[in-house]
Scaffold this motif. Structure first.
Motif, PDB file in Angstrom:
ATOM      1  N   ILE A 113     -15.278  25.487 -20.740  1.00 46.89           N
ATOM      2  CA  ILE A 113     -14.132  24.598 -20.966  1.00 46.89           C
ATOM      3  C   ILE A 113     -13.089  24.963 -19.906  1.00 46.89           C
ATOM      4  N   GLN A 118      -8.926  24.248 -18.236  1.00 45.74           N
ATOM      5  CA  GLN A 118      -7.571  23.847 -18.588  1.00 45.74           C
ATOM      6  C   GLN A 118      -6.702  23.850 -17.333  1.00 45.74           C
ATOM      7  N   LYS A 175      -1.854  21.673 -18.881  1.00 51.59           N
ATOM      8  CA  LYS A 175      -2.531  20.510 -19.454  1.00 51.59           C
ATOM      9  C   LYS A 175      -3.481  20.911 -20.583  1.00 51.59           C
ATOM     10  N   ALA A 176      -4.169  19.924 -21.097  1.00 52.01           N
ATOM     11  CA  ALA A 176      -5.035  20.149 -22.254  1.00 52.01           C
ATOM     12  C   ALA A 176      -6.396  20.695 -21.836  1.00 52.01           C
ATOM     13  N   LEU A 177      -7.170  21.029 -22.854  1.00 51.74           N
ATOM     14  CA  LEU A 177      -8.495  21.576 -22.663  1.00 51.74           C
ATOM     15  C   LEU A 177      -9.509  20.467 -22.397  1.00 51.74           C
ATOM     16  N   TRP A 221     -13.758  20.013 -22.142  1.00 55.85           N
ATOM     17  CA  TRP A 221     -15.098  20.592 -22.231  1.00 55.85           C
ATOM     18  C   TRP A 221     -15.927  20.180 -21.025  1.00 55.85           C
TER      19      TRP A 221
END
Lengths: 120, 111
Positions: free
Chosen positions: A39, A41, A45-47, A49
């Motif tokens: 994953i 990032q 910012k967001a994660l 996958w």
């Protein structure tokens, strides 16, 4: 005790290939319950996958990056390797590997992450 | 792909007060086996994400009982009954019913 640790270059140039290694302990990637995923990032910012590899060597990729990603494992070394081709500055991020348990159907233990910057 | 939408994106809470975060998915997260594949993570400043809640409402090992999760179908909520200083960070919901797995944008909790 379960642990994972990511390693790889901190800096790569645009168009180069990134190779990251996840070295884990406390579990085996030879049992049907266990998978390992990656994953990332981007800063602030967001994660997102990226990929997952299973005990039986089944491999799954985020469709948006599938053509650039390859995941593999070396069970004798307790390692999972992720390669990402044609790196771009937008790929600058912290990259995490994590254990995925089939029973929980999610990532239960994460590595500390490794920061990768893409810049010329 | 399933889109996960969290609200609010930021939250400022006084210690001892409750907090609530909403997560909505673009598709149902109900698996044919009856389980709901919705999860909550907390990422403390400078740390990697840690699992708080699995399958909507089950606290992961070591998670304090002030954390609770609820919801079904496409609407889910994480509640903290009494916020403590150590709860500061970014909360993410995640779905794993369908590949690619996807996360919400994150909700930043401040005190």
């Amino acid at each position: 005790q379960v642990s994972l640790k990511e390693s790889g270059p901190a800096l790569v140039k645009p168009t180069q290939t990134l190779t990251l290694t996840c070295t884990f302990s406390g579990f085996s990637l030879t049992t049907s319950e266990v998978r390992v995923g990656w994953i990332r990032q981007p800063p602030g910012k967001a994660l997102e996958w990226l990929a997952r590899i299973d005990w039986d060597n089944a491999k799954y990729y985020n469709t948006s990056l599938k053509t650039r990603l390859t995941i593999s494992k070396d069970t004798s070394k307790n390692q999972v390797v992720l390669t990402m081709t044609n790196m771009d500055p937008v790929d600058t991020a912290t990259y995490y590997c994590a254990r995925f348990l089939f029973g929980l159907h999610t990532f239960d233990v994460w590595g500390q992450g490794t920061v990768v910057t893409v810049s010329s | 792909d399933i889109v996960m939408t969290q609200t609010p994106l930021s939250l400022s809470v006084t210690p001892g007060q409750p907090a609530s975060i909403s997560c909505k998915s673009s598709q149902s997260l109900l698996h044919r086996d009856g389980k709901m594949f919705l999860y909550w993570y907390l990422q403390r400043p400078g740390q990697s994400p840690q699992l708080l809640i699995y399958e909507v409402s089950n606290r992961f090992s070591g998670v304090p009982d002030r954390f609770s999760g609820s919801g079904s179908g496409t609407d889910f909520t994480l509640k903290i009954s009494r916020v403590e200083a150590e709860d500061v960070g970014v909360y993410y919901c995640m779905q794993s019913i369908q590949l690619p797995y996807s996360f919400g944008q994150g909700t930043k909790l401040e005190i």
